[in-house]
Design an enzyme around this catalytic site. Structure first.
Site, PDB file in Angstrom:
ATOM      1  CG  ASN A 284      -2.022  -1.026   1.130  1.00 57.05           C
ATOM      2  OD1 ASN A 284      -2.433  -1.406   0.041  1.00 57.05           O
ATOM      3  ND2 ASN A 284      -2.490  -1.498   2.269  1.00 57.05           N
TER       4      ASN A 284
ATOM      5  CG  HIS B 167      -4.204  -7.068   4.704  1.00 58.63           C
ATOM      6  ND1 HIS B 167      -5.113  -7.578   3.811  1.00 58.63           N
ATOM      7  CD2 HIS B 167      -3.989  -5.792   4.309  1.00 58.63           C
ATOM      8  CE1 HIS B 167      -5.446  -6.658   2.930  1.00 58.63           C
ATOM      9  NE2 HIS B 167      -4.760  -5.559   3.213  1.00 58.63           N
TER      10      HIS B 167
ATOM     11  CE1 TYR C 178      -2.904  -5.066  -0.528  1.00 59.26           C
ATOM     12  CE2 TYR C 178      -3.747  -7.305  -0.324  1.00 59.26           C
ATOM     13  CZ  TYR C 178      -3.953  -5.937  -0.311  1.00 59.26           C
ATOM     14  OH  TYR C 178      -5.216  -5.444  -0.084  1.00 59.26           O
TER      15      TYR C 178
END
Length: 813
Positions: free
Chosen positions: A224, A274, A283
């Site tokens: 992210n 996560h 990811y």
């Protein structure tokens, strides 16, 4: 004019555009030297913009040659379909994608609305790419360009502008939408005008302020964070802001260092997102892709990423990503909830996702990252990429439906280059940071997925991956070198019995969709998960507690040359339901009738056939593997089954069309509420029936040293292998441990390598005695203290808290 947009919005937009343009692009009163510097900086922004255009469109390819001609034609066809369906009305740009005000609606609807807005921007990006790419049939089409600009204005005025409150999924507002928008701004830059660019920059600044990367926490970590930095960097390029580019570059630095908990890369090669989900295949791929793009974009500029920590990223190619790539696929064990995606409802023109297609994306990232790496790294990586391309017979990389022209152009350049294709490596890799193990031998590979108080059973969220409850309960994946590479690609996840995932021990207790909670919150209260390996062989174990059940089990796997020895003990449950340990659950495809032979006798191939195979010594599934049951199987059952399911059963955003696949399942039925049950079997991937029968007849090949609730261990004399998982202190064969530990010994000639780890991670000292003559020490890990040699060897290990493997090499003669 836009007849669907109220006049007050048009007038407000005109005023805002004028003000934004004046503020963002007002001429500066600079002295001559300053003016020259300003012009040079402006040229630098233009250079970066054109570089990004090449990165997203590709370069150096012939648009009339394959695979590009077909890909470009398909892009044009998709764009024409999207364009014909586009209707600018209040609340949507496409009728199937309403982004209406979610204020009175539920959270689920808010997520849908924000997702629809994200998809709308990505559809506009598809149109923009079709306009900018050659060979699409829409290249340079002025009417298409006008439609794209009108669509951009529509979405800006109604939904994505400075001052708009976000709703639904944060990701759409901060990553998905701005990435698509800024790509469009690059592709259509010369036709946007300064006012439109200014309002786009203002919108991005509103949703992705500098504070989004102020702290390395929450939704601003790992992949992210890299995505957010991509947004900031492109905002800097499009809006000509040196400060934004500097911020994007500097905000990457927290991604680089190794972590010991939570999100990021670990020294052992693990990658977590996560907090508790192994994610190198999804990811992690996003992070690698984003970094490869940003490193390449900024290379040679005033904003080049020079932080020495970036070497961790380069090292991760071979430590964290390549171990999970096999014949072009990325193993599902490290792909989180992405395994459930199939074809998504949001864009029916899209293609399905599977392990091969995820692998192709990672391979493309490696090819791009190589452009920023050292010459030696680039040579190695090009060879790896070329090897993966050559071996993916199941889903050819250069025809991958998920890769765009840009990625394909880079991959084809590598494939056509002078690098020598690298073969699949052999060896074993443990990843204690994420409770995973990968074993590779000539002709096959296997992956093991476990769970602990650090690592989740499985991840679900956003309505995805609702039934992978037991995928962390010892799921054992395996693939052949030139066979069975579609085992998990061919509609496996929507059709497999989720209570019978291969390798697992599970209760038949019914579980609800999403049982245990979202985003990986479901974790068992156990610490002993891990193992020991010398890089060739391994002993791996899992103390298993069932998800939302009373199930307990001790499971061990011993990874060898042509086989994996699997032991289970202490299997106990009180849920009023059956408990099973699954030897195999093979996906045979839509029409597969692969024959099963048990102790030399062919079994029925009829759909629905079921049998109890008590006393069986071996079984063989044609075209797949052999299975040996030391001492004869107890309570072994077999079933042929045609199973029908839909991706929407496990993912609420997927298409609903049902599919049917045939399965051959072998499992130990421990009965209802078993008390300390056990099992043992040997998996031989790719073995013939004759090889399987010979192994079963060779009773001296394997000795089971222990298979109890206290210890599990085996010895294979022909390999010089001994492996013992000590759940509690004790003795198994010639090995004694004074505390819980995993011990693996590999004897070769006149030396032996002893590998010890402390899976409990409590740092407690472990004393290990090998009751064999040892004449001296060749080498040892700093954490190892030699207490005695001679008639027996005694070691004292101080293992630390990361479950690292500590090695000692000794002379045995």
């Amino acid at each position: 004019m836009h007849p669907a947009i109220p006049a007050y919005l048009l007038s407000r937009r005109g005023v805002l555009r004028a003000a934004l343009a004046a503020a963002a692009f007002a001429p500066l009163a600079l002295p001559a030297a300053g003016a020259r510097a300003y012009a040079a900086e402006a040229d630098a922004f233009d250079a970066l913009r054109l570089k990004w255009r090449d990165l997203v469109l590709g370069s150096g390819f012939a648009p009339t040659a394959e695979p590009f001609a077909s890909k470009l034609a398909a892009l044009g066809a998709t764009a024409r379909e999207l364009r014909s369906a586009m209707v600018r009305v209040n609340g949507s740009l496409w009728p199937d994608l309403p982004y209406a005000d979610p204020e009175p609606d539920t959270d689920a609807e808010s997520y849908t609305y924000s997702g629809n807005l994200n998809t709308s921007y990505n559809r506009l990006r598809t149109l923009a790419e079709s306009y900018a790419q050659p060979g699409t049939g829409l290249t340079g089409d002025t009417a298409l360009r006008a439609d794209i600009l009108a669509g951009l204005d529509h979405l800006h005025d109604q939904a994505y502008h400075a001052g708009q409150a976000r709703y639904g999924n944060w990701y759409n507002w901060q990553i998905g939408i701005p990435q698509a928008l800024l790509d469009i701004d690059v592709l259509l830059h010369d036709h946007l005008g300064t006012a439109r660019i200014a309002e786009h920059c203002a919108a991005v600044d509103h949703f992705v302020p500098d504070s989004a990367v102020a702290n390395y926490t929450g939704t601003s970590t790992g992949a992210n964070r890299v995505d957010l930095c991509r947004v900031l960097a492109l905002r800097g390029v499009v809006g000509r802001s040196s400060a934004k580019l500097s911020l994007a570059r500097d905000a990457l630095s927290p991604v680089f260092p190794f972590v010991t908990s939570g999100d990021g890369l670990y020294a052992d090669g693990s990658f977590i997102q996560h907090t508790s989900v192994p994610y190198a295949g999804s990811y992690g791929a996003v992070m690698l892709g984003g970094l490869s793009m940003l490193f390449t974009l900024l290379k040679g500029s005033a904003w080049e990423v020079t932080d020495s920590g970036r070497q961790v990223v380069f090292d991760s190619v071979e430590k964290a990503y390549a171990p999970f790539l096999f014949n072009g696929l990325a193993m599902d064990a490290v792909s989180g909830r992405a395994i459930s995606r199939g074809v998504q409802k949001a864009d029916t023109r899209g293609v399905r996702q599977d392990d091969h297609l995820r692998g192709h994306s990672v391979i493309a990232c490696v090819a791009l990252l190589a452009q920023s790496a050292s010459a030696a790294e680039k040579t190695r990586w090009d060879g790896m990429v070329k090897g993966w391309i050559a071996r993916d017979y199941y889903s050819p990389v250069l025809a991958s439906p998920t890769l765009g022209v840009a990625a394909l152009s880079r991959l084809k350049a590598v494939n056509d280059g002078t690098a020598q294709a690298s073969p699949e490596p052999t060896g074993h890799r443990l990843f204690p940071g994420m409770d995973r193990a990968v074993h590779r031998r000539t002709g096959w590979a296997a992956g093991l997925s476990m769970a602990s108080n650090r690592i989740t059973y499985y991840e679900n969220g956003n309505g995805e991956n609702l039934r992978a409850w037991h995928s962390g309960s010892g799921m054992l994946y395996w693939w052949g070198g030139d066979f069975a590479n579609g085992q998990y690609s061919d509609d496996f996840w929507p059709t497999v019995d989720p209570y019978r995932l291969p390798g697992t021990t599970a209760s038949r207790k019914p579980l609800a969709d999403g049982e245990g909670g979202v985003w990986g919150v479901a974790r068992p209260d156990v610490r002993w998960v891990g193992g020991a390996s010398d890089g060739t062989y391994a002993a791996v174990g899992q103390y298993l507690k069932g998800l939302s059940s009373t199930l307990l089990a001790k499971k061990s796997w011993f990874f060898l040359d042509d086989a994996i020895v699997c032991l289970g003990a202490g299997i106990h449950g009180r849920d009023g339901t059956g408990v099973e340990s699954v030897v195999e659950n093979r996906n045979l495809g839509a029409n597969g009738v692969h024959s099963l032979t048990v102790d030399g006798s062919a079994q029925s191939t009829a759909p629905g056939w079921a049998a109890t195979l008590t006393g069986a010594r071996w079984a063989h599934l044609a075209g797949h593997a052999g299975y040996v049951f030391p001492g004869g199987a107890t309570s072994l059952k077999a079933l042929r089954q045609a199973r029908t399911g839909a991706w929407s059963d496990i993912n609420k955003g997927a298409v609903t069309d049902p599919v049917t696949r045939r399965y051959l399942t072998l499992w130990f039925d421990h009965g209802t509420d078993p008390t300390w049950a056990a099992y043992s079997y040997v998996l031989m991937p790719g073995a013939s029936a004759a090889q399987t029968a010979a192994r079963a007849a060779d009773t001296g090949w394997l000795t089971v040293l222990a298979n109890s609730n206290d210890q599990q261990g085996v010895r294979v004399p022909s390999l010089g292998f001994t492996g013992v998982n000590f759940w509690l202190a004790g003795t198994a064969g010639d090995v004694t441990a004074g505390a819980p530990a995993s011990v693996m010994i590999h004897e070769t000639g006149t030396t032996a390598t002893l590998c010890v780890s402390g899976p409990l991670r409590d740092g407690a000292t472990i004393d290990v005695t090998w009751n064999r003559p040892v004449s001296g020490i060749v080498s040892k890990d700093p954490a190892v203290q030699v207490m005695a040699t001679g008639s027996a060897l005694t070691l004292r290990i101080t293992p630390g808290t990361l479950a690292a493997v500590h090695r000692t090499v000794v002379r045995t003669a």
